[in-house]
Enzyme design. Structure first.
Site, PDB file in Angstrom:
ATOM      1  N   TYR A  33      19.181  46.901  32.629  1.00  0.00           N
ATOM      2  CA  TYR A  33      18.069  47.774  32.996  1.00  0.00           C
ATOM      3  C   TYR A  33      17.675  47.545  34.445  1.00  0.00           C
ATOM      4  CZ  TYR A  33      14.577  43.994  32.884  1.00  0.00           C
ATOM      5  OH  TYR A  33      13.848  42.856  33.143  1.00  0.00           O
ATOM      6  N   LYS A 150      20.996  41.565  34.953  1.00  0.00           N
ATOM      7  CA  LYS A 150      19.683  42.058  34.504  1.00  0.00           C
ATOM      8  C   LYS A 150      19.826  42.740  33.141  1.00  0.00           C
ATOM      9  CE  LYS A 150      15.510  44.262  36.371  1.00  0.00           C
ATOM     10  NZ  LYS A 150      14.672  43.056  36.421  1.00  0.00           N
ATOM     11  N   GLU A 182      12.473  30.393  38.135  1.00  0.00           N
ATOM     12  CA  GLU A 182      11.745  31.594  38.536  1.00  0.00           C
ATOM     13  C   GLU A 182      10.618  31.844  37.548  1.00  0.00           C
ATOM     14  OE1 GLU A 182      14.578  34.808  38.432  1.00  0.00           O
ATOM     15  OE2 GLU A 182      15.483  34.059  36.591  1.00  0.00           O
ATOM     16  N   LEU A 206      17.591  35.609  38.688  1.00  0.00           N
ATOM     17  CA  LEU A 206      17.850  37.010  38.968  1.00  0.00           C
ATOM     18  C   LEU A 206      17.897  37.217  40.482  1.00  0.00           C
ATOM     19  CD1 LEU A 206      18.110  39.904  37.778  1.00  0.00           C
ATOM     20  CD2 LEU A 206      15.655  40.143  38.190  1.00  0.00           C
TER      21      LEU A 206
END
Length: 286
Positions: A33, A150, A182, A206
């Site tokens: 996504y 992702k 993160e 990411l």
């Protein structure tokens, strides 16, 4: 007016939008996504999001069913049909519907499923939290190893977000082998002196599109950037902290695990980076 969404080439009222119960995005989270922000009716950093979409699909061996121009046209159509000024567009591409549930991939010629929808957020860039800053807690990072893709495998980030909410915090920073990876849906940074510190790119985090833009703009503004891991203890003793994401842009962090960071309010560098980023994104929006 009912929200208009996109499903496999059709624009439909959301209540009429359906996909198969056998779609691998539903039964296997076999999907990727992207979330693209919209400011003043225009798309932010679309080129970067398209490039990452392609990388994610390639990493999973999923074909890309649409061209960059087709995605751009579809996003613009959704903005227009929903009369949206500020907000986000969510895009999801799955491996498709094999006709039944099976762990093995379906035949290569199985059509991918493409869905997209808008989320209106009036005044997105004027989020009051940017004036006060976020508080975060730390939790163990228990996600799978390919966080650079992702995917829609978001259960643990959702669990971590709920842990933060239950603790009265805004978000959680994830910790692995003693270092911050993160946030639940954002990249994490600290500032020591005049140096911005953030985790280097790898499979562990990411590859944020906002991260890339913010670091580029920071360097253009002659700010020092150091890409390395840091601990929660180092964050607690930092002068500033912040996160970046497509929807939060640059969001100051003023507390970690109950400890005040710096002066306990948004710092000079985070505040300036938010201004620079929003100014540049508005100039280059499509």
């Amino acid at each position: 007016m009912s929200r208009i969404v996109f499903v496999n080439g059709e624009y439909l009222p959301e209540e009429d939008a359906t996909i198969s119960i056998f779609d691998r995005g539903f039964v296997m989270a076999d999907a990727v996504y992207e979330v693209v922000s919209v400011l003043d009716g225009k798309l932010i950093d679309m080129e970067g999001h398209q490039a990452r979409l392609g990388r994610s699909l390639e990493a999973l061996g999923i074909g890309n069913p649409m061209s960059d121009d087709d995605y751009l046209s579809m996003f613009r159509e959704l903005v227009s049909r929903n009369e949206m000024r500020d907000g986000m567009i969510y895009l999801q591409v799955t491996r498709g519907n094999p006709g039944d549930r099976d762990f093995t991939y379906p035949p290569a010629d199985t059509p991918q499923t493409v869905v997209a929808f808008t989320q209106s957020k009036p005044g997105l860039a004027e989020n009051p939290a940017a004036q006060t800053g976020w508080s975060v807690i730390t939790v163990p990072d228990q996600r799978w190893g390919r966080r650079d893709i992702k995917t829609t495998q978001l259960l643990y980030p959702s669990m971590a977000k709920m842990m933060a909410k239950e603790a009265g915090a805004d978000d959680a920073w994830l910790v692995e082998y003693g270092k911050i990876t993160e946030g639940t849906s954002n990249n994490a940074y600290i500032v020591k002196g005049d140096t911005i510190i953030t985790r280097e790119l790898s499979h562990d985090i990411l590859h944020g599109i906002t991260r890339a833009a913010v670091l580029r703009l920071a360097r253009e503004a002659q700010m020092n950037v150091e890409e390395r891991g840091f601990t929660a203890e180092e964050a607690a003793s930092a002068d500033e902290a912040f996160v970046t994401s497509a929807s939060a842009f640059v969001m100051p962090v003023v507390q970690i695990d109950g400890a005040q960071i710096g002066e306990g309010k948004p710092g000079r560098i985070a505040t300036r980076l938010r201004e620079i980023y929003l100014d540049e994104m508005r100039k280059t929006a499509v």
